[in-house]
Write an enzyme that holds these catalytic residues in place. Structure first.
Site, PDB file in Angstrom:
ATOM      1  N   HIS A  52      -3.064  -1.815  17.284  1.00 39.58           N
ATOM      2  CA  HIS A  52      -4.222  -2.439  16.641  1.00 39.58           C
ATOM      3  C   HIS A  52      -5.537  -2.182  17.383  1.00 39.58           C
ATOM      4  O   HIS A  52      -6.603  -2.500  16.872  1.00 39.58           O
ATOM      5  CB  HIS A  52      -4.019  -3.959  16.543  1.00 39.58           C
ATOM      6  N   CYS A 109       0.924  -7.654  16.067  1.00 42.53           N
ATOM      7  CA  CYS A 109       2.281  -7.100  16.027  1.00 42.53           C
ATOM      8  C   CYS A 109       3.332  -8.181  16.184  1.00 42.53           C
ATOM      9  O   CYS A 109       4.522  -7.919  16.000  1.00 42.53           O
ATOM     10  CB  CYS A 109       2.497  -6.090  17.150  1.00 42.53           C
ATOM     11  N   HIS A 164       4.109   1.362   2.155  1.00 43.50           N
ATOM     12  CA  HIS A 164       5.215   0.584   1.599  1.00 43.50           C
ATOM     13  C   HIS A 164       5.770   1.288   0.363  1.00 43.50           C
ATOM     14  O   HIS A 164       6.981   1.339   0.158  1.00 43.50           O
ATOM     15  CB  HIS A 164       4.738  -0.809   1.161  1.00 43.50           C
ATOM     16  N   LYS A 207      -3.677   6.287  11.125  1.00 42.63           N
ATOM     17  CA  LYS A 207      -2.621   5.528  10.450  1.00 42.63           C
ATOM     18  C   LYS A 207      -3.238   4.557   9.450  1.00 42.63           C
ATOM     19  O   LYS A 207      -4.306   4.027   9.670  1.00 42.63           O
ATOM     20  CB  LYS A 207      -1.773   4.762  11.460  1.00 42.63           C
ATOM     21  N   CYS A 223       0.552  -9.423  21.457  1.00 46.32           N
ATOM     22  CA  CYS A 223      -0.362  -9.040  20.368  1.00 46.32           C
ATOM     23  C   CYS A 223      -0.021  -9.890  19.150  1.00 46.32           C
ATOM     24  O   CYS A 223       1.103  -9.847  18.655  1.00 46.32           O
ATOM     25  CB  CYS A 223      -0.234  -7.558  20.020  1.00 46.32           C
ATOM     26  N   LYS A 243      -3.114  -2.401   6.795  1.00 46.25           N
ATOM     27  CA  LYS A 243      -4.071  -3.428   6.414  1.00 46.25           C
ATOM     28  C   LYS A 243      -4.999  -3.743   7.578  1.00 46.25           C
ATOM     29  O   LYS A 243      -6.206  -3.835   7.432  1.00 46.25           O
ATOM     30  CB  LYS A 243      -3.310  -4.680   5.970  1.00 46.25           C
ATOM     31  N   HIS A 255       0.836  -1.209   0.000  1.00 42.77           N
ATOM     32  CA  HIS A 255       0.000   0.000   0.000  1.00 42.77           C
ATOM     33  C   HIS A 255       0.866   1.254   0.000  1.00 42.77           C
ATOM     34  O   HIS A 255       2.096   1.165  -0.108  1.00 42.77           O
ATOM     35  CB  HIS A 255      -1.003  -0.020   1.161  1.00 42.77           C
ATOM     36  N   CYS A 291      -3.791  -3.478  22.566  1.00 34.77           N
ATOM     37  CA  CYS A 291      -2.599  -3.155  21.780  1.00 34.77           C
ATOM     38  C   CYS A 291      -2.700  -1.694  21.321  1.00 34.77           C
ATOM     39  O   CYS A 291      -3.705  -1.310  20.727  1.00 34.77           O
ATOM     40  CB  CYS A 291      -2.523  -4.068  20.562  1.00 34.77           C
TER      41      CYS A 291
HETATM   42  O1  ME8 Z   1       7.192  -3.935   9.952  1.00 40.29           O
HETATM   43  N1  ME8 Z   1       3.059   5.356   6.457  1.00 40.29           N
HETATM   44  O2  ME8 Z   1       6.748  -4.858   7.881  1.00 40.29           O
HETATM   45  P1  ME8 Z   1       5.498  -3.984   7.405  1.00 40.29           P
HETATM   46  C1  ME8 Z   1       4.345   5.285   6.083  1.00 40.29           C
HETATM   47  N2  ME8 Z   1       8.316  -6.878   8.446  1.00 40.29           N
HETATM   48  N3  ME8 Z   1       5.012   4.140   5.943  1.00 40.29           N
HETATM   49  C2  ME8 Z   1       4.366   2.999   6.191  1.00 40.29           C
HETATM   50  C3  ME8 Z   1       3.017   2.990   6.600  1.00 40.29           C
HETATM   51  C4  ME8 Z   1       2.368   4.250   6.725  1.00 40.29           C
HETATM   52  N4  ME8 Z   1       1.094   4.373   7.068  1.00 40.29           N
HETATM   53  N5  ME8 Z   1       2.638   1.713   6.766  1.00 40.29           N
HETATM   54  C5  ME8 Z   1       3.730   0.947   6.466  1.00 40.29           C
HETATM   55  C6  ME8 Z   1       7.393  -4.764   9.096  1.00 40.29           C
HETATM   56  N6  ME8 Z   1       4.761   1.716   6.115  1.00 40.29           N
HETATM   57  C7  ME8 Z   1       8.513  -5.755   9.264  1.00 40.29           C
HETATM   58  C8  ME8 Z   1       9.825  -5.064   8.947  1.00 40.29           C
HETATM   59  S1  ME8 Z   1      12.479  -5.038   8.703  1.00 40.29           S
HETATM   60  C9  ME8 Z   1      13.738  -5.989   9.207  1.00 40.29           C
HETATM   61  C10 ME8 Z   1      11.039  -5.907   9.155  1.00 40.29           C
HETATM   62  C11 ME8 Z   1       6.105   1.268   5.690  1.00 40.29           C
HETATM   63  O3  ME8 Z   1       4.995  -4.652   6.193  1.00 40.29           O
HETATM   64  C12 ME8 Z   1       7.176   1.811   6.611  1.00 40.29           C
HETATM   65  O4  ME8 Z   1       8.414   1.718   5.963  1.00 40.29           O
HETATM   66  O5  ME8 Z   1       4.575  -3.731   8.514  1.00 40.29           O
HETATM   67  C13 ME8 Z   1       7.134   0.818   7.738  1.00 40.29           C
HETATM   68  O6  ME8 Z   1       8.275   0.856   8.562  1.00 40.29           O
HETATM   69  C14 ME8 Z   1       7.022  -0.459   6.972  1.00 40.29           C
HETATM   70  O7  ME8 Z   1       6.171  -0.134   5.854  1.00 40.29           O
HETATM   71  C15 ME8 Z   1       6.416  -1.587   7.789  1.00 40.29           C
HETATM   72  O8  ME8 Z   1       6.150  -2.640   6.912  1.00 40.29           O
END
Ligand code: ME8
Length: 643
Positions: free
Chosen positions: A147, A130, A22, A296, A127, A299, A19, A144
């Site tokens: 969430h 998380c 990411h 925020k 959680c 998903k 999304h 949490c």
């Molecule tokens: O945390 N605004 O994966 P994740 C800005 N697998 N950036 C956002 C966002 C938002 N609303 N939502 C997500 C994880 N991101 C772990 C990481 S690393 C060794 C392991 C972006 O799929 C942002 O970069 O939840 C955030 O840190 C990341 O997606 C979290 O992705």
């Protein structure tokens, strides 16, 4: 001098579809990598997917497929998303790959052999969303904080990494390196967190509860905790310990992450590296959240912006521009299609698109075979200067991951070129044969400016930059070293380029791709560019401003300033310093404890040598008249959104 540059994005969880959040992280990482390649650096850009853990196991069970089959499918969605956005990662790592598993197990074994891991008992509130335990302090109303779902109490025997013993080392390490974690507010947040005792880290999950993970090499009744597994991707992908890539790139490692995963990256990760005898990364670059109407986006919360549909609808470059220009790196930003269209029309269609259309049309219409141009005069010197200034500003901004500042600097330059066209009026010069050499000089300067933009925009708007370069006949790969004005002395063969960024008339009506940019005709006399469409503010304009309730924790007068008070305010989860021009109306003591309203997403400003991270709202009669700070009619927690 060429350098080596290694940058990683987080590896994304595959239980969510890609999304906007990411996409933002991946786009800024891509822009940064492209910028370094443009500078001639040796670059490695890594992204990937984080595929183990409860969530995947649960989702796979629900879908009636194996976790690996689900992982393959969902990881592919990320790979395809980045293809669609055209990002240029050099590698894509998956935590289910053998190359990763091997390194995770080797690190675990190394730490186990060194006595850095022990078996202990742990009970805590967990959680599943998380995939982590929460401490009493973090839990909000028994739920949490992320969430807003109830937590589950779990007690079990687990392996622990002796993280607590690294607490004072970590504090010293961060303290000695002001730019290790940046922007500074996140460094402060971590140093604040480290004032409380650091706990050891549970790094295993019993297999009877969770199968889907990397088995501990020294006890196969357990799998590795996802975070311990995931962080290691940053060098398993470089083929630690003996790979050439590891040797080349690890010493300059930088990570870019969102603030949601600050703690694992700023606390667990350096301690893990230290314990394993591996160098700590150079920089952790942390950005804020994209929000939708203040909440925020994720998903699990359910309000995902279909970033890719917007990118398809308005073009990949427009999408990249919007997210990089709109979000001040480090702060939150609110997303709205109205704001997107506003910037697309003002900055891309008007400022840049019209300039390119105008300049190429003027050159094509007025170029001629022979005759040297007149010597460059003071106006050309100004253009040359402003190009050099913008390039330096971009360089500094990019060192600090301040994408918004880099773009603002380039748009200053674009504004200057538009003014240059307006004041030189090439169409008027063309009427006077005696002015021919002067006209040639103006046209050469415009071609030069387009050449400069064709290079400087490469990292940010790769497609548009390439089109500009083609239009002025540049076939060689762009190089930052060539982004200089004043070298060109005759006109290259130029083609007209209009409709680079078609104007969008209203929110739902995207202009067809072949419609030329609207606005003034390219060769007609024109007034200076409007900075933004005039007219009433929309709700989208208003939503771009993040207003928050802030509690004043401390206030002090600044000895050198009659007007400014230095306020320390709490926004709930973070503290800010704000310099407010209210010293003639309030004594510091009057403000402490008050809840005021602040603009929380202003670009920080330096005043009297201090950084002001926001603005306090106040009403006033006029500049010197009575002034009243906005306070709340009823109590609300610090950090509450004002809308
Ligand atoms: O945390 N605004 O994966 P994740 C800005 N697998 N950036 C956002 C966002 C938002 N609303 N939502 C997500 C994880 N991101 C772990 C990481 S690393 C060794 C392991 C972006 O799929 C942002 O970069 O939840 C955030 O840190 C990341 O997606 C979290 O992705």
């Amino acid at each position: 001098m060429s350098e080596t540059f290694y940058l990683t994005t987080p590896i994304y969880y595959i239980n969510s579809v890609p999304h906007l959040g990411h996409a933002y992280t991946t786009i800024v990482a891509d822009a940064m990598a492209r910028y370094h390649r443009l500078a001639g650096d040796r670059v490695w850009l890594l992204t990937g997917t984080d595929e183990h853990g409860d969530k995947i196991a649960q989702a796979a069970a629900k879908a009636g497929v194996s976790p690996q089959a689900l992982a393959d499918r969902n990881s592919a969605a990320f790979r395809e998303a980045w293809q669609r956005l055209g990002t240029t990662q050099d590698d894509f790592i998956r935590t289910t790959e053998e190359r990763h598993r091997r390194v995770v197990q080797a690190i675990l074994q190394k730490l186990w052999d060194a006595g850095e891991i022990y078996l202990g008992k742990y009970g805590g509130h967990y959680c599943f969303g998380c995939e982590r335990f929460y401490t009493e302090k973090e839990i909000v109303d028994g739920k949490c904080p992320d969430h807003q779902t109830p937590l589950t109490f779990i007690e079990e025997e687990n392996y622990f990494f002796k993280m607590s013993k690294y607490q004072s080392w970590l504090i010293d390490y961060i303290t000695a390196r002001p730019d290790l974690i940046r922007p500074e507010r996140y460094r402060n947040e971590i140093l604040g967190f480290l004032r409380d005792p650091l706990q050891d880290l549970s790094i295993s999950r019993p297999k009877h509860r969770l199968q889907w993970g990397i088995p501990l090499p020294f006890d196969d009744k357990y799998v590795t905790y996802v975070w311990f597994d995931a962080l290691i991707n940053y060098f398993s992908a470089l083929d630690w310990p003996d790979g050439e890539r590891f040797k080349t790139f690890w010493p300059v490692a930088q990570h870019v992450i969102g603030k949601d995963i600050l703690k694992p990256h700023a606390v667990y990760w350096p301690c893990m590296l230290k314990a394993a005898g591996i160098d700590i990364y150079q920089h952790l670059n942390v950005h804020g959240y994209w929000t939708l109407g203040g909440g925020k986006m994720s998903k699990s919360v359910g309000n995902v912006v279909e970033a890719f549909a917007l990118s398809d609808k308005y073009g990949g470059d427009a999408f990249r521009y919007f997210v990089m220009r709109e979000m001040t790196f480090g702060l939150d930003a609110d997303f709205s299609e109205e704001a997107f269209v506003g910037r697309l029309n003002a900055d891309l269609a008007n400022d840049l698109g019209n300039l390119v259309a105008r300049a190429t049309t003027l050159i094509v219409n007025y170029q001629r075979e022979a005759g040297p141009p007149a010597a460059a005069g003071p106006e050309e010197a100004t253009i040359r200067e402003s190009a050099a200034t913008a390039r330096r500003a971009v360089e500094t901004a990019m060192q600090e991951f301040a994408f918004q500042r880099a773009l603002a600097a380039l748009w200053e330059f674009i504004g200057g070129i538009n003014r240059y066209v307006d004041s030189n009026q090439p169409w008027a010069l063309a009427k006077d044969p005696l002015q021919r050499p002067r006209l040639d000089r103006v046209l050469v300067t415009l071609a030069d400016a387009l050449g400069y933009l064709g290079v400087m925009l490469t990292a940010f708007l790769p497609d548009a930059a390439a089109k500009i370069r083609v239009a002025i006949g540049q076939t060689a790969a762009p190089r930052l070293a060539d982004a200089e004005i004043g070298r060109l002395d005759r006109l290259p063969a130029v083609q007209k380029l209009s409709g680079l960024f078609p104007r969008v008339e209203s929110k739902d009506k995207a202009a067809p791709a072949d419609q030329p940019a609207a606005g003034r005709a390219a060769s007609a006399p024109a007034a200076a560019n409007p900075a933004a469409p005039a007219g009433p503010a929309t709700i989208g304009d208003f939503r771009r401003i993040d207003l928050r309730v802030a509690e004043v924790i401390a206030a002090e007068a600044l000895p050198k300033s009659k007007k400014l008070l230095k306020l320390t305010v709490s926004l709930g989860h973070e503290q800010r310093t704000i310099l407010a021009g209210i010293a003639q109306h309030y004594a510091p003591a009057d403000l402490v404890g008050k809840k005021v309203v602040v603009v929380a997403n202003l670009e920080p400003a330096k005043l009297m040598g201090l950084e002001s991270q926001g603005m306090v709202l106040a009403g006033s009669t006029d500049d010197d008249g009575a002034l009243a700070v906005l306070v709340l009619d009823r109590d609300l927690p610090a950090g509450a959104k004002v809308r």
